[in-house]
Design an enzyme around this catalytic site. Sequence first.
Site, PDB file in Angstrom:
ATOM      1  N   GLY A  91       0.831  -1.195   0.000  1.00  0.00           N
ATOM      2  CA  GLY A  91       0.000   0.000   0.000  1.00  0.00           C
ATOM      3  C   GLY A  91       0.867   1.246   0.000  1.00  0.00           C
ATOM      4  O   GLY A  91       1.969   1.262   0.556  1.00  0.00           O
ATOM      5  N   GLY A 130       0.316  -5.123   0.859  1.00  0.00           N
ATOM      6  CA  GLY A 130      -0.988  -5.022   0.201  1.00  0.00           C
ATOM      7  C   GLY A 130      -1.066  -5.788  -1.095  1.00  0.00           C
ATOM      8  O   GLY A 130      -2.153  -6.160  -1.536  1.00  0.00           O
ATOM      9  N   GLU A 173       6.103  -5.615   7.243  1.00  0.00           N
ATOM     10  CA  GLU A 173       5.453  -4.563   8.038  1.00  0.00           C
ATOM     11  C   GLU A 173       6.126  -4.288   9.383  1.00  0.00           C
ATOM     12  O   GLU A 173       6.101  -3.148   9.872  1.00  0.00           O
ATOM     13  CB  GLU A 173       3.983  -4.921   8.271  1.00  0.00           C
ATOM     14  CG  GLU A 173       3.083  -4.735   7.065  1.00  0.00           C
ATOM     15  CD  GLU A 173       3.177  -5.885   6.070  1.00  0.00           C
ATOM     16  OE1 GLU A 173       2.576  -5.785   4.990  1.00  0.00           O
ATOM     17  OE2 GLU A 173       3.849  -6.891   6.379  1.00  0.00           O
ATOM     18  N   ASP A 182      -1.007  -7.146   7.764  1.00  0.00           N
ATOM     19  CA  ASP A 182      -2.456  -6.942   7.748  1.00  0.00           C
ATOM     20  C   ASP A 182      -3.026  -7.471   6.441  1.00  0.00           C
ATOM     21  O   ASP A 182      -2.614  -8.523   5.983  1.00  0.00           O
ATOM     22  CB  ASP A 182      -2.784  -5.461   7.983  1.00  0.00           C
ATOM     23  CG  ASP A 182      -2.251  -4.546   6.884  1.00  0.00           C
ATOM     24  OD1 ASP A 182      -1.215  -4.870   6.277  1.00  0.00           O
ATOM     25  OD2 ASP A 182      -2.872  -3.492   6.627  1.00  0.00           O
TER      26      ASP A 182
END
Length: 401
Positions: free
Chosen positions: A66, A115, A138, A146
């Site tokens: 992301g 992402g 991350e 996530d």
Amino acid sequence: MASHSQVLVEEKSSVRILTLNRPKQLNALSFQMISRLLQLFLAYEEDPSVKLVILKGQGRAFCAGGDVSAVVRDIGQGNWRLGAKFFADEYMLNYVMATYTKPQVSILNGIVMGGGAGVSVHGPFRIATENTVFAMPETVLGLFPDVGASYFLSRLPGFFGNNTLSFFFFAFPLDPQAISLSHPSCSGEYVGLTGARLDGADMLACGLATHYLPSTRLTALEAELCRVDSSDPALVSTILDAYTQNPHLKQQSAYHRLDVIDRCFSGRTVEEIIAALEREATHGGDDWISSTIRALKKASPASLKISLRSIREGRLQGVGQCLSREYRMVCHVLKGDISKDFVEGCRAILIDKDKNPKWEPWRLEEMKDRMVEQYFKRVEEEEDLKFPARKNLPALAMAKL
């Protein structure tokens, strides 16, 4: 080919080919891209003329994650809820893909991180090549794995060579309470905590990819898929199987160290995991052990602790539950009420690029259990993420790992 700027759309008979089109940014997902993908996937699901969706990336990446730089800017301007909106929409897209009623084929010919895993791993068909590089980095950014990673990392079915377990997970709804968890796979903890990079062969071995083929054959495969004119996953699978090769696993691959991964990453706490790795190192461990320890000690202590708990809770939750819980967690990360490591990690790695983050808390033992617990509670005045009802879904439409 119709262009919608950051997402290119190509219509070929009953197939829609979507190409992520930010090559200079390694196709990192912007808010515009996420919104466009969600719009297209929902529209195609209702369109009987669309039978199959192919997702790929322009350039040398599928999707490097992301685009969090805008989120960090919003936090700096005192508006973390704008960032929360970005993640909410991203998780909604992940959920739609995980419960999609038509086949999705993701071509992972290049970098797949964060992402990028969220918009591919939840689909039923993931094709790796010799160019594939996968990671969930991350924890070094002060975040946590996530995009539903607590669901798919906790279910890496083939990483320990257990073909029976692999078949069970692929053929039946994924209910981790239906099997014994006395000997859980710890490869998810390893991948999620260390940010370890996997190549295409590793991805196939652990189930993150469903197929592997040389990149030179992708054009021919796409042409063959465009002739399918069917939403039958068995037919799509037959075509993919005809192109698949069994890649050679390098001796230095994590796949050859699964006994050590299982032994060390089954520790109850992050501290126990590091201590177990350090014991391995004293007994003649190689460079892989040392680099794994360094990766853990370089990461945010807060991120490590919440990531470990998240992955382990994910083993007992459905994909929607995982994404909803991850939304609670990311709201706390963005708000910075417990730790501001996300902003600091992005500064050190993505903005200033000095690679010298100043974590707070700095030491694992300073990240108390009560602080970890807070991440799993709803942020005051922030609603939980709710997903739309997905009724009368066929067997295909469940998370596919």
